[in-house]
Design a protein around this motif. Structure first.
Motif, mmCIF file in Angstrom:
data_model
loop_
_atom_site.group_PDB
_atom_site.id
_atom_site.type_symbol
_atom_site.label_atom_id
_atom_site.label_comp_id
_atom_site.label_asym_id
_atom_site.label_seq_id
_atom_site.Cartn_x
_atom_site.Cartn_y
_atom_site.Cartn_z
ATOM 1 N N GLU A 109 17.149 81.970 1.461
ATOM 2 C CA GLU A 109 17.041 83.314 2.117
ATOM 3 C C GLU A 109 15.893 83.905 1.697
ATOM 4 O O GLU A 109 14.892 84.293 2.399
ATOM 5 C CB GLU A 109 18.337 84.182 2.047
ATOM 6 C CG GLU A 109 19.457 83.817 2.970
ATOM 7 C CD GLU A 109 19.358 83.953 4.441
ATOM 8 O OE1 GLU A 109 18.257 84.672 4.960
ATOM 9 O OE2 GLU A 109 20.172 83.502 5.228
ATOM 10 N N ALA A 110 15.709 84.024 0.303
ATOM 11 C CA ALA A 110 14.611 84.781 -0.526
ATOM 12 C C ALA A 110 13.266 83.941 -0.342
ATOM 13 O O ALA A 110 12.301 84.802 -0.163
ATOM 14 C CB ALA A 110 15.017 84.706 -1.943
ATOM 15 N N TYR A 111 13.356 82.619 -0.203
ATOM 16 C CA TYR A 111 12.129 81.791 0.032
ATOM 17 C C TYR A 111 12.020 81.672 1.472
ATOM 18 O O TYR A 111 10.683 81.244 1.981
ATOM 19 C CB TYR A 111 12.127 80.475 -0.643
ATOM 20 C CG TYR A 111 11.765 80.819 -2.065
ATOM 21 C CD1 TYR A 111 10.562 80.472 -2.510
ATOM 22 C CD2 TYR A 111 12.818 81.172 -3.048
ATOM 23 C CE1 TYR A 111 10.508 80.666 -3.835
ATOM 24 C CE2 TYR A 111 12.506 81.248 -4.400
ATOM 25 C CZ TYR A 111 11.257 81.122 -4.660
ATOM 26 O OH TYR A 111 10.915 81.292 -6.200
ATOM 27 N N GLY A 112 12.734 82.442 2.570
ATOM 28 C CA GLY A 112 12.359 82.203 3.885
ATOM 29 C C GLY A 112 12.497 80.972 4.444
ATOM 30 O O GLY A 112 12.018 80.769 5.674
ATOM 31 N N VAL A 113 13.159 79.969 4.011
ATOM 32 C CA VAL A 113 13.513 78.499 4.212
ATOM 33 C C VAL A 113 14.835 78.449 5.303
ATOM 34 O O VAL A 113 14.949 77.286 5.518
ATOM 35 C CB VAL A 113 13.142 77.493 3.350
ATOM 36 C CG1 VAL A 113 11.950 77.847 2.662
ATOM 37 C CG2 VAL A 113 14.320 77.642 2.307
ATOM 38 N N TRP A 114 15.466 79.444 5.233
ATOM 39 C CA TRP A 114 16.871 79.218 6.178
ATOM 40 C C TRP A 114 16.693 79.580 7.445
ATOM 41 O O TRP A 114 16.434 80.894 7.571
ATOM 42 C CB TRP A 114 17.891 80.105 5.365
ATOM 43 C CG TRP A 114 19.376 79.804 6.037
ATOM 44 C CD1 TRP A 114 20.017 80.962 6.824
ATOM 45 C CD2 TRP A 114 20.191 78.828 5.862
ATOM 46 N NE1 TRP A 114 21.240 80.591 7.016
ATOM 47 C CE2 TRP A 114 21.298 79.134 6.714
ATOM 48 C CE3 TRP A 114 20.023 77.455 5.641
ATOM 49 C CZ2 TRP A 114 22.393 78.268 6.827
ATOM 50 C CZ3 TRP A 114 20.969 76.532 5.677
ATOM 51 C CH2 TRP A 114 22.354 76.963 6.320
ATOM 52 N N VAL A 115 16.404 78.916 8.427
ATOM 53 C CA VAL A 115 15.935 79.113 9.668
ATOM 54 C C VAL A 115 16.864 78.594 10.683
ATOM 55 O O VAL A 115 17.549 77.718 10.653
ATOM 56 C CB VAL A 115 14.429 78.385 10.082
ATOM 57 C CG1 VAL A 115 13.574 79.022 9.017
ATOM 58 C CG2 VAL A 115 14.491 77.054 9.932
ATOM 59 N N GLU A 116 16.566 79.191 11.889
ATOM 60 C CA GLU A 116 17.133 78.379 13.126
ATOM 61 C C GLU A 116 16.650 77.103 13.690
ATOM 62 O O GLU A 116 15.469 77.233 13.730
ATOM 63 C CB GLU A 116 17.321 79.475 14.354
ATOM 64 C CG GLU A 116 18.124 78.982 15.372
ATOM 65 C CD GLU A 116 18.201 80.006 16.662
ATOM 66 O OE1 GLU A 116 17.641 79.875 17.350
ATOM 67 O OE2 GLU A 116 18.958 80.947 16.572
ATOM 68 N N LYS A 117 17.345 76.076 13.773
ATOM 69 C CA LYS A 117 16.823 74.814 14.059
ATOM 70 C C LYS A 117 17.599 74.330 15.278
ATOM 71 O O LYS A 117 18.616 74.996 15.937
ATOM 72 C CB LYS A 117 17.090 73.717 13.079
ATOM 73 C CG LYS A 117 16.533 73.924 11.750
ATOM 74 C CD LYS A 117 16.992 73.286 10.748
ATOM 75 C CE LYS A 117 15.946 72.441 10.130
ATOM 76 N NZ LYS A 117 16.310 71.574 9.230
ATOM 77 N N SER A 118 16.963 73.273 16.082
ATOM 78 C CA SER A 118 17.513 72.913 17.260
ATOM 79 C C SER A 118 17.566 71.491 17.196
ATOM 80 O O SER A 118 16.447 70.832 16.977
ATOM 81 C CB SER A 118 16.679 73.399 18.370
ATOM 82 O OG SER A 118 16.937 72.893 19.721
ATOM 83 N N LEU A 119 18.611 70.708 17.533
ATOM 84 C CA LEU A 119 18.626 69.321 17.807
ATOM 85 C C LEU A 119 19.597 69.016 19.036
ATOM 86 O O LEU A 119 20.869 69.357 19.324
ATOM 87 C CB LEU A 119 19.262 68.723 16.688
ATOM 88 C CG LEU A 119 19.400 67.274 16.473
ATOM 89 C CD1 LEU A 119 17.989 66.693 16.427
ATOM 90 C CD2 LEU A 119 20.298 66.648 15.121
ATOM 91 N N TYR A 120 18.917 68.082 19.857
ATOM 92 C CA TYR A 120 19.923 67.895 21.063
ATOM 93 C C TYR A 120 19.990 68.920 21.855
ATOM 94 O O TYR A 120 21.163 68.919 22.488
ATOM 95 C CB TYR A 120 20.774 66.712 20.854
ATOM 96 C CG TYR A 120 20.402 65.691 20.150
ATOM 97 C CD1 TYR A 120 19.383 64.812 20.695
ATOM 98 C CD2 TYR A 120 20.836 65.204 18.889
ATOM 99 C CE1 TYR A 120 18.824 63.778 19.794
ATOM 100 C CE2 TYR A 120 20.365 64.151 17.995
ATOM 101 C CZ TYR A 120 19.499 63.430 18.668
ATOM 102 O OH TYR A 120 18.950 62.069 18.132
ATOM 103 N N GLY A 121 19.362 69.897 21.886
ATOM 104 C CA GLY A 121 19.780 71.304 22.764
ATOM 105 C C GLY A 121 20.649 72.390 21.974
ATOM 106 O O GLY A 121 21.196 73.250 22.399
#
Length: 164
Positions: A109-121
Motif C-alpha cells: 500500500e505504501a509503495y502504491g503497488v496494491w491495485v485493482e486488476k482485471s482478468l477475464y472480466g
C-alpha cells in the motif's frame, strides 16, 4: 459511488523518499529501510511466489546478483505471500537474496503497488509488478511500473550500475 480508497492511492515518483518498511523475509531474515541506510538497493514487488512470471523474474535477479553486488546494491523481492511459502520458493529455485513477506499489505500500500486488476472480466486486488531502484540517501532513483519480465533485470542492472 466513489471508493475512498482510490482517492487515497499513493503515487510515488522518482526523487521521493522511499517509504519506510520492515518485513520478515526468507531464510529467517528481516529486511528494513533502516538496514539499507547509506546503500543503494533494488526493491521489486511481484504478485505471487512460484508462478511462471514471478519465477522467471526471481531467477533473473538471482542470476544477476553478483553483478548487482559488484555495483554495491542488494536486491529484495516483496510479495504478500507468507514467509513459509517464500522459504519454499527460495529453496526450490536456490534464490539467495531476501524474499520479503508483506502479509499485512502495509508495504504494498505504501509503495502504491496494491491495485485493482482485471482478468477475464473479473476485477480483483493484486500487486502491480513494479521495481524501485533506491539510492544511498533513501530516495527513489527509478521506478518501473507494469513490468514485463523479459529484459527487465538487464534494464534494472544497467540503471543500478549507472547509479553506483
Amino acid at each position: 459511488m466513489t471508493d475512498t480508497h482510490d482517492a487515497e492511492k499513493i503515487v510515488l515518483k522518482e526523487g521521493d523518499l522511499a517509504p519506510d518498511f520492515s518485513m520478515d523475509a526468507s531464510r529467517a531474515r528481516t529486511v528494513s529501510l533502516a538496514a539499507q541506510k547509506g546503500k543503494p538497493f533494488v526493491l521489486y514487488f511481484y504478485p505471487k511466489a512460484d508462478t511462471p512470471g514471478c519465477t522467471t523474474e526471481a531467477c533473473g535477479f538471482n542470476e544477476a546478483l553478483a553483478q548487482f553486488e559488484k555495483a554495491g546494491l542488494t536486491v529484495i523481492g516483496v510479495s504478500r505471500d507468507p514467509v513459509k511459502k517464500l522459504d519454499k520458493f527460495a529453496e526450490k529455485y536456490a534464490l539467495t537474496f531476501p524474499l520479503a513477506s508483506d502479509e499485512s499489505g502495509a508495504v504494498t500500500e505504501a509503495y502504491g503497488v496494491w491495485v485493482e486488476k482485471s482478468l477475464y472480466g473479473r476485477t480483483y486486488m493484486g500487486i502491480d509488478r513494479t521495481t524501485f531502484l533506491i539510492d544511498a540517501e533513501g530516495r527513489i532513483a527509478r521506478i518501473w511500473h507494469k513490468v514485463k519480465v523479459p529484459g527487465h533485470v538487464e534494464a534494472v542492472l544497467a540503471a543500478a550500475q549507472a547509479l553506483a
